[in-house]
Motif scaffolding. Structure first.
Motif, short mmCIF file in Angstrom:
data_model
loop_
_atom_site.label_atom_id
_atom_site.label_comp_id
_atom_site.label_asym_id
_atom_site.label_seq_id
_atom_site.Cartn_x
_atom_site.Cartn_y
_atom_site.Cartn_z
N ASP A 71 0.83 -1.20 0.00
CA ASP A 71 0.00 0.00 0.00
C ASP A 71 0.86 1.26 0.00
O ASP A 71 0.54 2.25 -0.66
N ARG A 78 -5.25 2.10 -4.31
CA ARG A 78 -4.82 1.79 -2.95
C ARG A 78 -5.65 0.68 -2.32
O ARG A 78 -6.75 0.38 -2.76
N LYS A 83 -7.95 -0.39 0.64
CA LYS A 83 -8.86 0.38 1.51
C LYS A 83 -8.40 0.31 2.96
O LYS A 83 -7.92 -0.71 3.42
N GLU A 84 -8.60 1.43 3.65
CA GLU A 84 -8.22 1.47 5.07
C GLU A 84 -8.98 0.43 5.87
O GLU A 84 -8.42 -0.20 6.76
N ARG A 85 -10.25 0.25 5.56
CA ARG A 85 -11.01 -0.74 6.34
C ARG A 85 -10.46 -2.14 6.13
O ARG A 85 -10.53 -2.97 7.03
N LEU A 101 -7.24 -2.80 5.72
CA LEU A 101 -6.05 -2.83 6.58
C LEU A 101 -6.45 -3.04 8.05
O LEU A 101 -5.79 -3.80 8.77
N LYS A 111 0.86 5.54 7.11
CA LYS A 111 -0.35 5.75 7.91
C LYS A 111 -0.02 6.14 9.36
O LYS A 111 -0.88 6.08 10.21
N HIS A 119 -2.15 9.14 10.74
CA HIS A 119 -3.60 8.97 10.86
C HIS A 119 -3.94 8.56 12.29
O HIS A 119 -3.49 7.52 12.77
N PHE A 150 -5.29 5.04 12.76
CA PHE A 150 -4.30 3.96 12.76
C PHE A 150 -3.49 3.97 14.06
O PHE A 150 -3.12 2.90 14.56
#
Length: 93
Positions: free
Chosen positions: A22, A32, A34-36, A38, A60, A63, A66
């Motif tokens: 990523d 990318r 997705k954050e969800r 990860l 990240k 963030h 995170f």
């Protein structure tokens, strides 16, 4: 039990590599992860891999989600393994 630890180890290598992929995609303007996704990987016993990937790849880390959720996932992973150990009454951890 050794197989269980091997599976956990390999899974965390995969989650670590996912963070690296990523980061690569982020720096090269590609689609990318997705954050969800990860977060899901980290809560499915991959928290250590995601956590290490965050700081080794510098990905990240700014963030707040995170900074909070990944350490929470590591803690949850540890507690899940502990309770599995207790429930299954495994004498050779």
């Amino acid at each position: 039990m050794k197989v269980f630890w091997l599976i956990i180890f390999v899974w965390n290598i995969i989650t670590f590599a996912t963070m690296g992929v990523d980061k690569y995609k982020a720096t090269h303007g590609k689609w990318r992860i997705k954050e969800r996704t990860l977060f899901l990987l980290s809560f499915l016993l991959g928290g250590i891999g995601v956590f290490c990937g965050m700081y080794i790849f510098h990905h990240k880390t700014k963030h707040i989600s995170f900074k909070v959720l990944v350490p929470l996932a590591v803690f949850t992973n540890a507690m899940s393994i502990y309770f599995l150990y207790k429930i299954l009454n495994i004498n050779h951890f």
